[in-house]
Design an enzyme around this catalytic site. Structure first.
Site, mmCIF file in Angstrom:
data_model
loop_
_atom_site.group_PDB
_atom_site.id
_atom_site.type_symbol
_atom_site.label_atom_id
_atom_site.label_comp_id
_atom_site.label_asym_id
_atom_site.label_seq_id
_atom_site.Cartn_x
_atom_site.Cartn_y
_atom_site.Cartn_z
ATOM 1 N N HIS A 154 9.116 -0.505 9.439
ATOM 2 C CA HIS A 154 8.339 -1.817 9.237
ATOM 3 C C HIS A 154 8.574 -2.579 8.115
ATOM 4 O O HIS A 154 8.918 -3.635 7.792
ATOM 5 C CB HIS A 154 6.822 -1.258 9.403
ATOM 6 C CG HIS A 154 6.386 -0.427 10.443
ATOM 7 N ND1 HIS A 154 6.347 -0.712 11.741
ATOM 8 C CD2 HIS A 154 6.043 0.788 10.588
ATOM 9 C CE1 HIS A 154 5.973 0.331 12.435
ATOM 10 N NE2 HIS A 154 5.931 1.215 11.912
ATOM 11 N N ASP A 181 0.883 -1.175 0.070
ATOM 12 C CA ASP A 181 -0.101 0.125 0.135
ATOM 13 C C ASP A 181 0.917 1.059 0.016
ATOM 14 O O ASP A 181 1.019 1.950 0.992
ATOM 15 C CB ASP A 181 -1.130 -0.050 1.183
ATOM 16 C CG ASP A 181 -0.404 -0.026 2.507
ATOM 17 O OD1 ASP A 181 0.902 -0.869 2.802
ATOM 18 O OD2 ASP A 181 -0.805 0.356 3.487
HETATM 19 C C1 BDR Z 1 2.120 -0.886 8.809
HETATM 20 O O1 BDR Z 1 1.132 -0.179 8.567
HETATM 21 C C2 BDR Z 1 1.251 0.911 7.593
HETATM 22 O O2 BDR Z 1 0.962 2.097 7.776
HETATM 23 C C3 BDR Z 1 2.960 0.924 7.049
HETATM 24 O O3 BDR Z 1 3.243 1.021 5.946
HETATM 25 C C4 BDR Z 1 3.189 -0.607 7.769
HETATM 26 O O4 BDR Z 1 2.886 -1.484 6.679
HETATM 27 C C5 BDR Z 1 2.577 -0.505 10.169
HETATM 28 O O5 BDR Z 1 1.712 -0.856 11.321
HETATM 29 CA CA CA Z 2 2.636 -0.812 4.416
#
Ligand code: BDR
Ligand code: CA
Length: 317
Positions: free
Chosen positions: A245, A10
């Protein structure tokens, strides 16, 4: 044969860093990106994926638009907090040219299934948004659970609280039903969740080194990531940086020894007040076969070194 990788994104600031990490990793060939919704609408994420692969010098990577909303919903809207963290355009409101490529005309779900049929155990699939596309692929072709090499996802939280509420991590919260289907499918899944991703932090010191490269990719990465670090100063002021992340999931897909894992059969709560919680599945507690691993420890200095080496190398070129 070298390992083949599909990223399901995303796109998203840390999703963009995940693309850069994959493209900077000679151990893997990024054979495609499938788009999902979450930080942005699926169309915006696909636009970003096309634009950043061009900027990073890899216009050969095909990008597919995936499903636009969760399996139990009929639409999706970006949450204000997502726009705050990732910017209205998903890449920190930094302007980069649109690609002159279009997304591929085929379906993302079929692309995933076909890739499993083609590459089998040499394929690693890395979802860093909601699990909607892979759940749909497993529903259409359940046998791929035994044929795929591995799935390394960013999402969930086992030993720490969520980041949406005490139970839920953002990616899982978008489509808990899809994540539960994946977790219970028997596919070889490694969960890289907040337990470890909130230990791998980036600061303005590292982004300055990208800016100093003086390349368009270096300047873009620095400006985009500074936006993300600034947002973290509001949303998580005690951390002292932004959570890496999505790139950590790619890092673990490339080199599983970066994390310590717990072998465990997992599920996602889909009903009641804990909907979205990622937790061990009591019904399969005594099953001698554990199909999932959850990352519970990470070699932070080694990962940060790999992250900077690979991404800086890509941005320098
Ligand atoms: C996840 O949520 C999204 O906002 C970030 O891209 C990551 O994949 C972290 O909780
Ligand atoms: Ca993400």
């Amino acid at each position: 044969m070298s390992k083949k990788m599909i990223l399901d994104l995303d796109t998203g600031i840390d999703d963009t860093l995940a693309i850069a990490y994959a493209l900077g990793s000679p151990e893997v060939e990024l054979i495609g990106i499938t788009g999902t919704y979450g930080n942005v609408l699926v169309e915006q994420g696909v636009r970003n994926a096309l634009a950043v692969t061009d900027l990073f010098g890899h216009p050969e990577v095909p990008v597919y638009a995936g499903l636009p909303h969760a399996s139990r919903k009929d639409s999706f809207e970006v949450l204000p907090v997502s726009a705050f963290i990732h910017g209205q355009n998903g890449i920190g409101d930094v302007e980069i040219p649109d690609s002159d490529r279009s997304p591929e005309s085929g379906s993302a779900v079929d692309f995933i299934i076909d890739a499993v049929k083609t590459y089998g155990k040499d394929l690693v699939y890395v979802p860093t948004g909601p699990m909607t596309n892979i759940a749909a692929a497993l529903a259409k072709a359940p046998e791929i659970k035994d044929e795929i090499g591995k799935i390394v996802l960013m999402g969930g939280a086992l030993t720490v609280c969520g980041n949406v509420d005490p139970w839920q991590e953002a990616n899982i919260s978008q489509d808990p039903d899809a994540a539960d289907k994946l977790f219970r499918s028997g596919a070889p899944v490694t969960m890289v969740g907040l337990d470890v991703t909130l230990q791998t932090l980036l600061t303005y010191k590292e982004t300055a080194t990208w800016r100093e490269l003086g390349t368009p990719a270096g300047r873009f990465l620095a400006d985009m990531t500074d936006y993300y670090i600034k947002a973290y100063e509001t949303t998580a002021p005690k951390l002292g940086g932004c959570g890496l992340h999505d790139p950590l999931a790619v890092g673990v897909a490339v080199d599983p020894t970066l994390v310590d894992t717990l072998k465990i059969n997992m599920k996602v709560d889909v009903e009641g007040p804990t909907r979205g919680r990622t937790i061990g599945d009591n019904d399969r507690l005594n099953d001698p076969v554990k199909t999932m691993q959850v990352a519970v420890g990470v070699d932070v200095p080694r990962f940060l070194n790999e992250f900077m080496t690979r991404i800086t190398g890509l941005a320098k070129a």
